[in-house]
Design a protein around this motif. Structure first.
Motif, PDB file in Angstrom:
ATOM      1  N   UNK A 130       1.532  -1.080   0.035  1.00 47.69           N
ATOM      2  CA  UNK A 130      -0.099  -0.071   0.021  1.00 47.69           C
ATOM      3  C   UNK A 130       0.632   1.292  -0.040  1.00 47.69           C
ATOM      4  N   UNK A 131       0.715   2.116   1.022  1.00 47.19           N
ATOM      5  CA  UNK A 131       1.265   4.028   0.863  1.00 47.19           C
ATOM      6  C   UNK A 131       2.673   3.407   2.416  1.00 47.19           C
ATOM      7  N   UNK A 132       2.685   1.642   2.701  1.00 44.72           N
ATOM      8  CA  UNK A 132       4.043   1.667   3.688  1.00 44.72           C
ATOM      9  C   UNK A 132       5.374   1.157   2.894  1.00 44.72           C
ATOM     10  N   UNK A 133       6.560   1.517   3.537  1.00 41.93           N
ATOM     11  CA  UNK A 133       7.552   0.837   2.997  1.00 41.93           C
ATOM     12  C   UNK A 133       8.483   0.164   3.785  1.00 41.93           C
ATOM     13  N   UNK A 134       9.070  -0.774   4.066  1.00 40.72           N
ATOM     14  CA  UNK A 134       9.525  -1.495   4.957  1.00 40.72           C
ATOM     15  C   UNK A 134      10.426  -2.726   4.795  1.00 40.72           C
ATOM     16  N   UNK A 135      10.283  -3.931   4.930  1.00 40.63           N
ATOM     17  CA  UNK A 135      10.664  -5.044   4.150  1.00 40.63           C
ATOM     18  C   UNK A 135      10.745  -6.230   4.002  1.00 40.63           C
ATOM     19  N   UNK A 136      10.405  -7.514   3.494  1.00 34.32           N
ATOM     20  CA  UNK A 136       9.717  -8.747   3.814  1.00 34.32           C
ATOM     21  C   UNK A 136      10.135  -9.734   3.549  1.00 34.32           C
ATOM     22  N   UNK A 137       9.839 -10.361   5.292  1.00 31.09           N
ATOM     23  CA  UNK A 137      10.683 -11.897   5.329  1.00 31.09           C
ATOM     24  C   UNK A 137       9.949 -12.776   4.829  1.00 31.09           C
ATOM     25  N   UNK A 138      10.344 -13.874   3.872  1.00 28.88           N
ATOM     26  CA  UNK A 138       9.586 -14.398   3.239  1.00 28.88           C
ATOM     27  C   UNK A 138       9.940 -15.869   3.749  1.00 28.88           C
ATOM     28  N   UNK A 139       8.839 -16.388   4.811  1.00 28.70           N
ATOM     29  CA  UNK A 139       8.896 -17.733   5.490  1.00 28.70           C
ATOM     30  C   UNK A 139       8.398 -18.885   4.401  1.00 28.70           C
ATOM     31  N   UNK A 140       7.011 -18.515   3.623  1.00 34.69           N
ATOM     32  CA  UNK A 140       7.182 -19.863   2.734  1.00 34.69           C
ATOM     33  C   UNK A 140       6.879 -19.766   1.206  1.00 34.69           C
ATOM     34  N   UNK A 141       7.049 -20.613   0.686  1.00 34.34           N
ATOM     35  CA  UNK A 141       7.116 -20.712  -1.314  1.00 34.34           C
ATOM     36  C   UNK A 141       6.370 -21.297  -0.724  1.00 34.34           C
ATOM     37  N   UNK A 142       5.148 -21.994  -1.248  1.00 35.45           N
ATOM     38  CA  UNK A 142       4.781 -22.766  -2.082  1.00 35.45           C
ATOM     39  C   UNK A 142       4.397 -23.717  -0.691  1.00 35.45           C
ATOM     40  N   UNK A 143       3.954 -23.705   0.303  1.00 30.31           N
ATOM     41  CA  UNK A 143       4.192 -24.254   1.042  1.00 30.31           C
ATOM     42  C   UNK A 143       3.202 -25.426   1.391  1.00 30.31           C
ATOM     43  N   UNK A 144       1.544 -25.783   0.863  1.00 26.08           N
ATOM     44  CA  UNK A 144       0.963 -26.080   0.921  1.00 26.08           C
ATOM     45  C   UNK A 144       1.392 -27.945  -0.180  1.00 26.08           C
ATOM     46  N   UNK A 145       1.603 -27.652  -1.100  1.00 26.75           N
ATOM     47  CA  UNK A 145       2.127 -28.678  -2.600  1.00 26.75           C
ATOM     48  C   UNK A 145       2.727 -28.495  -2.953  1.00 26.75           C
ATOM     49  N   UNK A 146       4.374 -28.060  -2.289  1.00 29.22           N
ATOM     50  CA  UNK A 146       5.716 -27.757  -3.347  1.00 29.22           C
ATOM     51  C   UNK A 146       5.198 -26.972  -4.804  1.00 29.22           C
ATOM     52  N   UNK A 147       6.188 -26.859  -5.558  1.00 31.54           N
ATOM     53  CA  UNK A 147       6.254 -27.046  -6.561  1.00 31.54           C
ATOM     54  C   UNK A 147       6.542 -28.174  -7.570  1.00 31.54           C
ATOM     55  N   UNK A 148       6.442 -29.426  -7.734  1.00 26.06           N
ATOM     56  CA  UNK A 148       5.922 -29.781  -8.601  1.00 26.06           C
ATOM     57  C   UNK A 148       4.743 -30.847  -8.225  1.00 26.06           C
ATOM     58  N   UNK A 149       4.096 -31.572  -9.509  1.00 26.80           N
ATOM     59  CA  UNK A 149       2.618 -32.474  -9.015  1.00 26.80           C
ATOM     60  C   UNK A 149       2.062 -31.254  -9.897  1.00 26.80           C
ATOM     61  N   UNK A 150       0.572 -31.864  -8.246  1.00 25.96           N
ATOM     62  CA  UNK A 150      -0.171 -30.834  -8.497  1.00 25.96           C
ATOM     63  C   UNK A 150      -0.141 -29.245  -7.784  1.00 25.96           C
ATOM     64  N   UNK A 151       1.450 -29.099  -6.921  1.00 28.31           N
ATOM     65  CA  UNK A 151       1.842 -28.026  -7.065  1.00 28.31           C
ATOM     66  C   UNK A 151       2.258 -27.214  -8.148  1.00 28.31           C
ATOM     67  N   UNK A 152       2.533 -27.506  -9.193  1.00 30.45           N
ATOM     68  CA  UNK A 152       3.286 -26.488 -10.237  1.00 30.45           C
ATOM     69  C   UNK A 152       2.141 -26.404 -10.782  1.00 30.45           C
ATOM     70  N   UNK A 153       0.966 -27.304 -11.326  1.00 31.53           N
ATOM     71  CA  UNK A 153      -0.196 -27.053 -11.768  1.00 31.53           C
ATOM     72  C   UNK A 153      -1.528 -25.989 -11.234  1.00 31.53           C
ATOM     73  N   UNK A 154      -0.981 -25.546  -9.911  1.00 32.16           N
ATOM     74  CA  UNK A 154      -1.098 -24.504  -8.571  1.00 32.16           C
ATOM     75  C   UNK A 154      -0.802 -23.771  -9.407  1.00 32.16           C
ATOM     76  N   UNK A 155       0.596 -23.218  -9.284  1.00 31.94           N
ATOM     77  CA  UNK A 155       1.394 -22.249  -9.251  1.00 31.94           C
ATOM     78  C   UNK A 155       1.462 -21.521 -10.730  1.00 31.94           C
ATOM     79  N   UNK A 156       1.195 -22.363 -11.807  1.00 31.64           N
ATOM     80  CA  UNK A 156       0.717 -21.869 -13.672  1.00 31.64           C
ATOM     81  C   UNK A 156      -0.280 -20.877 -13.065  1.00 31.64           C
ATOM     82  N   UNK A 157      -1.541 -21.924 -12.167  1.00 30.38           N
ATOM     83  CA  UNK A 157      -2.532 -20.991 -12.393  1.00 30.38           C
ATOM     84  C   UNK A 157      -3.025 -19.977 -11.788  1.00 30.38           C
ATOM     85  N   UNK A 158      -2.783 -19.920 -10.050  1.00 34.67           N
ATOM     86  CA  UNK A 158      -3.085 -19.050  -9.026  1.00 34.67           C
ATOM     87  C   UNK A 158      -1.450 -17.770  -9.308  1.00 34.67           C
ATOM     88  N   UNK A 159      -0.313 -18.374  -9.597  1.00 29.77           N
ATOM     89  CA  UNK A 159       1.308 -18.222  -8.931  1.00 29.77           C
ATOM     90  C   UNK A 159       1.321 -18.192  -7.929  1.00 29.77           C
TER      91      UNK A 159
END
Length: 131
Positions: A93-122
Motif C-alpha cells: 500500500x503506502x507503507x515501506x519496509x521489508x518482507x521476510x519470506x517464510x514460506x514458498x508454495x508451502x501447501x503443495x510444493x512446486x511439482x505435481x499438483x503444486x506446479x499446476x496450481x502455481x501456473x494457474x494462481x502464481x
C-alpha cells in the motif's frame, strides 16, 4: 496468462537474485556473488489472529511486524533463487519496509499438483512485513 489476483495486487517486493553466476571480490577480498534486483508485484492478505497463532515469531522481529500470505502476480512464478529466509525491501500500500519470506508454495510444493496450481494462481508466498 494473467494472474487471477492482478486486479487486487497491493504490494511490491524487490528480491536480489544471482546475476548470471558472476562473482566479484569485496574490499577485503571476500568472494561475493553479483546480484540483480527482481521486482515482484504481489497480492498479500494479512492473516487474522486465529490463523496467525500457528505462526511462530522469528528472532529479530519487532511487535509491529505482521504476517501476510498471498500470491505472486507479476511475474506469476518466482525463480528457484528466491528462497525461504530472503529479506527484501517491500512496499505494501503506502507503507515501506521489508518482507521476510517464510514460506514458498508451502501447501503443495512446486511439482505435481503444486506446479499446476502455481501456473494457474502464481507462486504462493507467506512471510513477515516489517515496517
Amino acid at each position: 496468462m494473467t494472474s487471477p489476483f492482478a486486479a487486487i495486487a497491493n504490494a511490491t517486493i524487490t528480491f536480489q537474485i544471482p546475476a548470471g553466476g558472476t562473482a566479484t571480490t569485496d574490499d577485503v577480498g571476500n568472494v561475493v556473488v553479483a546480484t540483480a534486483p527482481l521486482e515482484v508485484v504481489v497480492y498479500l492478505k494479512k492473516l487474522n489472529l486465529q490463523s496467525a497463532s500457528r505462526i511462530r515469531p522469528l528472532p529479530g522481529l519487532d511487535d509491529k511486524s505482521t504476517y501476510y500470505e498471498g500470491y505472486a502476480v507479476s511475474p506469476m512464478q518466482l525463480p528457484p533463487e528466491v528462497k525461504t529466509g530472503a529479506k527484501a525491501p517491500a512496499t505494501l500500500g503506502r507503507e515501506s519496509g521489508f518482507f521476510l519470506l517464510n514460506e514458498v508454495n508451502a501447501d503443495f510444493g512446486s511439482s505435481g499438483i503444486g506446479a499446476i496450481l502455481e501456473a494457474t494462481t502464481g507462486t504462493k508466498i507467506a512471510g513477515w512485513f516489517m515496517f
